[in-house]
Design a protein around this motif. Structure first.
Motif, short mmCIF file in Angstrom:
data_model
loop_
_atom_site.label_atom_id
_atom_site.label_comp_id
_atom_site.label_asym_id
_atom_site.label_seq_id
_atom_site.Cartn_x
_atom_site.Cartn_y
_atom_site.Cartn_z
N GLN A 239 6.01 52.77 -0.80
CA GLN A 239 5.87 53.26 -2.18
C GLN A 239 6.88 54.36 -2.49
OE1 GLN A 239 1.83 54.40 -2.93
NE2 GLN A 239 1.03 52.30 -2.80
N ILE A 240 7.61 54.82 -1.48
CA ILE A 240 8.65 55.83 -1.69
C ILE A 240 9.98 55.12 -1.91
CG2 ILE A 240 9.93 57.73 -0.63
CD1 ILE A 240 7.46 58.51 0.84
N ASN A 241 10.72 55.56 -2.90
CA ASN A 241 12.02 54.96 -3.19
C ASN A 241 13.09 55.55 -2.29
OD1 ASN A 241 10.98 53.38 -5.31
ND2 ASN A 241 11.17 55.11 -6.74
N ALA A 242 14.00 54.70 -1.85
CA ALA A 242 15.15 55.18 -1.06
C ALA A 242 16.04 56.06 -1.93
CB ALA A 242 15.93 53.99 -0.52
N ARG A 243 16.59 57.09 -1.31
CA ARG A 243 17.46 57.99 -2.06
C ARG A 243 18.38 58.71 -1.10
NH1 ARG A 243 16.02 62.94 -6.26
NH2 ARG A 243 18.17 63.36 -6.84
N THR A 244 19.59 58.96 -1.56
CA THR A 244 20.56 59.71 -0.75
C THR A 244 21.06 60.90 -1.55
OG1 THR A 244 21.28 57.73 0.43
CG2 THR A 244 22.75 59.62 0.46
N LEU A 245 20.86 62.10 -1.03
CA LEU A 245 21.44 63.28 -1.66
C LEU A 245 22.93 63.32 -1.37
CD1 LEU A 245 18.77 66.01 -0.81
CD2 LEU A 245 18.91 64.54 -2.81
N GLU A 246 23.66 63.89 -2.26
CA GLU A 246 25.11 63.91 -2.13
C GLU A 246 25.53 64.77 -0.93
OE1 GLU A 246 26.49 63.54 -6.79
OE2 GLU A 246 26.32 65.50 -5.86
N ASP A 247 26.47 64.25 -0.15
CA ASP A 247 27.07 65.06 0.91
C ASP A 247 27.82 66.22 0.29
OD1 ASP A 247 26.07 63.30 2.72
OD2 ASP A 247 27.99 62.53 3.42
N ARG A 248 27.84 67.34 1.01
CA ARG A 248 28.58 68.52 0.57
C ARG A 248 29.72 68.77 1.54
NH1 ARG A 248 27.55 68.99 -4.68
NH2 ARG A 248 25.42 69.64 -5.18
N TYR A 249 30.90 69.07 0.99
CA TYR A 249 32.09 69.26 1.80
C TYR A 249 32.66 70.66 1.54
CZ TYR A 249 31.71 64.17 1.68
OH TYR A 249 31.26 62.88 1.75
N SER A 250 33.19 71.26 2.58
CA SER A 250 33.81 72.58 2.43
C SER A 250 34.86 72.78 3.51
CB SER A 250 32.75 73.69 2.49
OG SER A 250 31.94 73.57 3.64
N TRP A 251 35.77 73.67 3.24
CA TRP A 251 36.90 73.96 4.13
C TRP A 251 36.96 75.46 4.34
CZ3 TRP A 251 42.78 73.57 2.68
CH2 TRP A 251 43.54 73.64 3.87
N GLU A 252 36.76 75.88 5.59
CA GLU A 252 36.70 77.30 5.93
C GLU A 252 37.91 77.67 6.78
OE1 GLU A 252 33.37 80.52 7.54
OE2 GLU A 252 33.07 78.37 7.85
N ASN A 253 38.62 78.71 6.37
CA ASN A 253 39.83 79.14 7.08
C ASN A 253 39.78 80.64 7.33
OD1 ASN A 253 41.78 76.66 7.03
ND2 ASN A 253 40.96 76.78 4.95
N ALA A 254 40.47 81.06 8.38
CA ALA A 254 40.54 82.49 8.69
C ALA A 254 41.86 82.79 9.37
CB ALA A 254 39.38 82.91 9.57
N LEU A 255 42.40 83.95 9.05
CA LEU A 255 43.58 84.51 9.69
C LEU A 255 43.20 85.90 10.16
CD1 LEU A 255 46.71 84.35 10.25
CD2 LEU A 255 47.01 85.40 7.99
#
Length: 772
Positions: A416-432
């Motif tokens: 009785q539960i509908n299939a669902r996919t939450l959106e993937d989240r993308y990020s780019w982390e950099n450090a110097l």
């Protein structure tokens, strides 16, 4: 006459320059028995000065021409002294013998684990394998994280919880690294054990303040764990069998003196006992975890070395076919060490990390699987430069690509539960980053550095504008790879140390940290299913400014040490949930359930430690306060953070009774966690509904516990050793509260009854360990 005077001046200047000519001594320090490089081994120069090896056993020190005597030492190994005349740059590689091996004519002195008085580094705690081995823990399973929580400023999140609170920080504000790879959930069996098998660990360092610039991404602490490299001299096998788990470690050379391997495995077998039960409600259940550590290294030449290490662990819990929960970590690290010259060392790392969980529900009309993960691809390049005896400079870059799958719901046709996919989240982390450790004089040293961090929120996906009440005002759609928002932050570091005399020093530090990955939960305890979310256009990076001051004293010829550190931490962009929020709802707009504000944490920590002798151990005490102030919570007033505890005490004692028997004990006490209890109740259609007022205005009962341990050495020979380890967890049977729930009194429904649940009373255990 003038020309003669000029010639004499030139000759004197040249002679002085020649007399002050300097050369560099460099090399690698290893254990002779196993061939493993030694982290933090000490190189001392007679007359003053010295250095320590880096994470890969490399050292470099610059000295003037002439005669010198160097002393090489490392904890648990014999000290080696070498006298020579320095005329040119020189490479000296050292292999240190075990304490039990005679070095003949070589001078041998004892080494200790004492804290350095001269280095500016504050808030650093290190554990030895001996301390991890002897401290009694739950069911005899040696656990690095549980032992770390006996140190000041580092608080256990409680029974059944592997999280830890460091100087007022939440559990997600700790950066946990295994061979440089982030570990996002360091727990087995819902927190009763950690993911780290002690047999695979080479070195543990905990930074709870003044983190060097090479570390970033978390506010409170860094737990840096290095795995053993493996024995490149001889094959060896070790392991153990306990009441609920067994482990096995195999190591040896691939090519003697050049390469080695290590494989360590561990598995619990509580599920096997369940299957023996005649009760069908038990024998069909699932309850176990397993983990595997593996590592290989190979010397490509005198200046190059390659390492490949990995970890894989999985937990599985299930109630028949009705419910299942599994979670696990996977990490992999490929590292290349290169020595450019005697002053420049390089480490290049490619790192992979993945954490995921799956929930399976098969009950009546509900048939669904819920899956979530966080995955990183990481590139790190670091150079260590030793320009002179007074400076040690590190600089590098770090780039991480994050993918977060917040939730995928798959269902059967009849569900009785509908299939669902939450959106993937993308990020780019950099450090110097860059940092310099500068020995300004015999008494004064300074470490200063700067980290520039960048965090880019990337598409594809929908992002939102939300009003103060959590309502979505607008939805913005971004294409794949599009930049949604970029946050730039400068993170300065500064630390100073001043030696008052040969046995005491003062230190001070300041550090700014930022955090862009956040763990969201509104439960009273951490769970494997808590959600990791990245900063978005609404969720901003958390920021911490920490100021620390410390006094350090060696007592009684260095046999004892006293450490006192105090700190104040100012926090920005802290996250908490709205009243009545449900962060587990299937929605992309999790920001609608959250509020943001500021925080503060301050306290003072004492550590009194006895390092040597038959009797050793420590006493730690932390007095602290942690608060939040967020508009929309507690009438906009300051309130206790969930991890706020006023008092935290740990007493740890180890006694070498004889050659065969070692006794140990630890006693723990801490103030109960801040918690929100109902302030009243009312009835709706015959159902009791509780209402709540102030956030975290109540306390759980205070926690205290005594653990006892004993180790019996059965045999100890050159090629074979074995032991029995006994422990009694919660020796006097204190029923510490795990949860407290409320219900209507059966005698009088107008009254409310509070019910306390405790996990453990007292738990004895025995385990057998061997090595050959």
């Amino acid at each position: 006459m003038k020309s003669k005077l000029l010639l004499i001046a030139v000759m004197l200047t040249a002679g002085k320059a020649m007399a002050q000519q300097k050369h560099t001594i460099s090399g690698t320090i290893k254990s002779k028995a196993k061939g493993e490089t030694l982290i933090g081994a000490t190189v001392r120069v007679s007359g003053g000065g010295g250095t320590t090896t880096n994470e890969y056993g490399f050292y470099s020190i610059t000295l003037t021409d002439g005669s010198h005597k160097l002393e090489f030492s490392s904890m648990g190994l014999q000290t080696y002294q070498s006298a020579f005349v320095l005329r040119k740059d020189t490479v000296i590689n050292i292999s240190l013998e075990d304490e039990s091996v005679s070095l003949g004519a070589v001078t041998v002195t004892g080494t200790s684990t004492k804290r350095s008085l001269s280095t500016p580094q504050m808030g650093l705690e290190k554990l030895t394998t001996k301390e991890m081995k002897n401290v009694p823990v739950l069911l005899g399973e040696r656990d690095a994280i549980k032992v770390i929580q006996l140190l000041p400023g580092i608080k256990s999140a409680g029974d059944g919880n592997a999280g830890m609170y460091v100087r007022g920080g939440a559990a997600d504000q700790n950066l946990i690294l295994l061979d440089e790879a982030p570990v996002y959930n360091a727990s087995h069996l819902l927190g009763f054990f950690s993911t780290f098998n002690s047999d695979a660990i080479k070195d543990i360092a905990v930074y709870k303040g003044g983190m060097p610039a090479q570390y970033g991404g978390r506010l409170s602490s860094v737990l840096d764990i290095k795995m053993n490299d493996g024995n490149n001299q001889d094959f060896g096998v070790s392991g153990g069998i306990g009441l609920i788990s067994a482990k096995l470690n195999v190591e040896g050379p691939i090519q003697k003196d050049k390469s080695s391997f290590l494989v360590t495995g561990r598995r619990t077998y509580a599920d096997m006992f369940l299957k023996l039960s005649s009760d069908s409600s038990l024998n069909n259940n699932t309850l176990y975890f397993y983990d595997i550590n593996a590592k290989m290294n190979y010397e490509l030449g005198e200046k190059d070395k390659l390492y490949l290490s990995g970890y894989f662990g999985k937990d599985k819990l299930g109630v028949g076919d009705l419910f299942g929960l599994q979670w696990g970590n996977t990490t992999a690290t490929l590292r290349w060490n290169h020595i450019f010259n005697n002053k420049l060392f390089s480490n290049t790392s490619l790192i992979y990390s993945n954490y995921d969980y799956t929930i399976s529900i098969n009950s009546g009309s509900v048939n669904a699987d819920i899956y979530s993960k966080i995955r990183d691809y990481n590139l790190k390049e670091e150079l260590q430069w030793y320009p002179s005896a007074s400076h040690n400079i590190r600089f590098g870059i770090n780039s991480i690509y994050h993918t977060i799958t917040p939730g995928q719901v798959t269902t059967s046709e009849t569900s009785q539960i509908n299939a669902r996919t939450l959106e993937d989240r993308y990020s780019w982390e950099n450090a110097l980053y860059a940092t310099d450790s500068w020995k300004m004089s015999d008494k004064l040293s300074m470490t200063y550095g700067l980290r520039l961090s960048s965090f880019s929120v990337l598409g594809k996906g929908d992002f939102f504008n939300i009003d103060r009440d959590g309502k979505i005002l607008d939805t913005l759609h971004y294409k794949s790879g599009a930049f949604v928002k970029t946050y730039l932050n400068l993170e300065p570091r500064l630390a100073l140390s001043y030696k008052l005399n040969s046995s005491s020093s003062l230190k001070a530090s300041y550090v700014r940290n930022t955090q862009n990955l956040h763990l969201i939960s509104n439960s009273t305890t951490s769970s494997p299913t808590d959600k990791w979310v990245a900063s978005t256009n609404i969720i901003k990076p958390e920021i911490s400014d920490q100021y620390s001051l410390g006094f350090y004293k060696d007592l009684f010829n260095g046999d004892y040490e006293l450490t006192v550190e105090t700190y104040y931490k100012s926090l920005q962009n802290q996250i908490d949930y709205r009243d009545g929020a449900n962060v587990n709802t299937v929605s992309n707009a999790i920001e609608s359930e959250l509020l943001f504000g500021k925080g503060r944490a301050y306290g003072i920590e004492w550590l009194f430690k006895k390092r040597v002798g038959k009797f050793s151990g420590w006493l730690s005490y932390t007095l602290s306060k942690t608060e939040r102030q967020i508009d929309g919570i507690n009438n906009n007033k300051w309130y206790n953070a969930r991890q706020d505890r006023t008092h935290d005490v740990a007493i740890v004692a180890m006694y070498q009774l004889s050659k065969k028997w070692t006794l140990s004990a630890n006693w723990i006490y801490y103030t109960g966690d801040a918690i929100t209890y109902p302030s009243g109740k009312y009835q709706i259609d015959g159902q009791t509904v509780y209402y709540f007022t102030g956030r975290n205005t109540y306390r759980m009962p205070d926690y205290h516990r005594l653990d006892l341990g004993a180790t019996l050495q059965l045999k100890k020979r050159k090629r074979w050793s074995s032991e029995l380890a006994f422990s009694l967890y919660n020796a006097y049977g204190r029923e510490n509260a795990y949860t407290i729930t409320f219900e209507d009194s059966k005698e009088d429904p107008n009254k409310t009854v509070a019910k306390q649940t405790a996990l453990f009373k007292f738990i004895p255990s025995i385990s057998y360990n061997f090595k050959f």
